[in-house]
Design a protein around this motif. Structure first.
Motif, short mmCIF file in Angstrom:
data_model
loop_
_atom_site.label_atom_id
_atom_site.label_comp_id
_atom_site.label_asym_id
_atom_site.label_seq_id
_atom_site.Cartn_x
_atom_site.Cartn_y
_atom_site.Cartn_z
N CYS A 1 0.86 -1.19 0.00
CA CYS A 1 0.00 0.00 0.00
C CYS A 1 0.89 1.23 0.00
N LEU A 2 0.67 2.13 -0.97
CA LEU A 2 1.49 3.34 -1.07
C LEU A 2 1.05 4.37 -0.03
N CYS A 3 2.02 4.83 0.75
CA CYS A 3 1.79 5.87 1.76
C CYS A 3 2.57 7.12 1.34
N GLY A 4 2.02 8.28 1.67
CA GLY A 4 2.69 9.52 1.33
C GLY A 4 2.00 10.71 1.94
N PRO A 5 2.40 11.92 1.54
CA PRO A 5 1.85 13.15 2.13
C PRO A 5 0.35 13.27 1.92
N ALA A 6 -0.36 13.70 2.96
CA ALA A 6 -1.82 13.83 2.90
C ALA A 6 -2.27 14.76 1.78
N GLU A 7 -1.48 15.79 1.48
CA GLU A 7 -1.91 16.73 0.42
C GLU A 7 -1.91 16.10 -0.97
N LEU A 8 -1.30 14.94 -1.11
CA LEU A 8 -1.29 14.25 -2.40
C LEU A 8 -2.36 13.16 -2.50
N LEU A 9 -3.17 13.01 -1.45
CA LEU A 9 -4.28 12.04 -1.52
C LEU A 9 -5.23 12.42 -2.63
N PRO A 10 -5.73 11.42 -3.38
CA PRO A 10 -6.75 11.71 -4.39
C PRO A 10 -8.00 12.30 -3.71
N PRO A 11 -8.78 13.13 -4.42
CA PRO A 11 -9.95 13.79 -3.83
C PRO A 11 -10.90 12.85 -3.11
#
Length: 140
Positions: free
Chosen positions: A127-137
Motif C-alpha cells: 500500500c502506497l503511503c505519502g503526504p496527505a496533500e497528495l491524496l486523491p480527492p
C-alpha cells in the motif's frame, strides 16, 4: 521482503530504461510502501529513489520477495517531480495487480497515495503511503 540500497556505483540491472523525467522525491514528499500479509502490516519500505525495483532477484532490486510467482525483476515504481508515482510491470510472467485490476506490461500505471498492489500470485500486498496533500480527492 528484504530491502536493500542500490549498489554504491548507482548502477542497477534493469530490463527497462527509466524515463528522462524520473527523479528522486524531494524532502517534502516522503513516500513508502506498507507491506501487508494476512491483513497485518508487517513492514514498511521507504521509496527514496527515482526508480524503486521489486522482484525476486535480491542483487538486482531494492525490495526482494521470495514467492515463486514473482519474477526476478517484476516491477518498478517510478517517481516524477511534483509527487507523481507510476507502477510499471517489467514484463513479468505472472503479472501485477493494482487496485484489483491487472496492469499492462511496460505501461506506466498511475499510483496515487492509498493504492494497493500485489505481484504475481503472492498474497502479500503493498500500500502506497505519502503526504496527505497528495491524496486523491475521493480519500479526503
Amino acid at each position: 521482503p528484504r530491502t536493500r540500497s542500490p549498489r554504491s556505483s548507482g548502477a542497477m540491472a534493469a530490463p527497462f530504461e527509466p524515463p528522462l523525467w524520473a527523479c528522486a522525491p524531494d524532502q517534502a514528499h516522503a513516500f513508502s510502501l506498507d507491506v501487508i500479509k494476512e491483513g497485518t502490516v508487517v513492514g514498511a519500505v521507504p521509496l527514496a529513489s527515482a526508480v524503486h525495483y521489486l522482484g525476486r532477484q535480491a542483487d538486482a532490486v531494492q525490495t526482494a520477495l521470495e514467492h515463486p510467482s514473482v519474477s526476478r525483476q517484476h516491477c518498478a515504481i517510478v517517481h516524477r517531480a511534483g509527487g507523481e508515482l507510476f507502477l510499471v510491470d517489467l514484463g513479468s510472467t505472472h503479472g501485477t495487480v493494482l487496485n484489483r485490476k491487472p496492469i499492462r506490461p511496460r505501461a506506466f500505471a498511475p499510483l496515487p497515495i492509498g493504492s494497493v498492489f500485489k505481484l504475481g500470485q503472492s498474497s502479500r500486498l503493498f500500500c502506497l503511503c505519502g503526504p496527505a496533500e497528495l491524496l486523491p480527492p475521493e480519500h479526503e
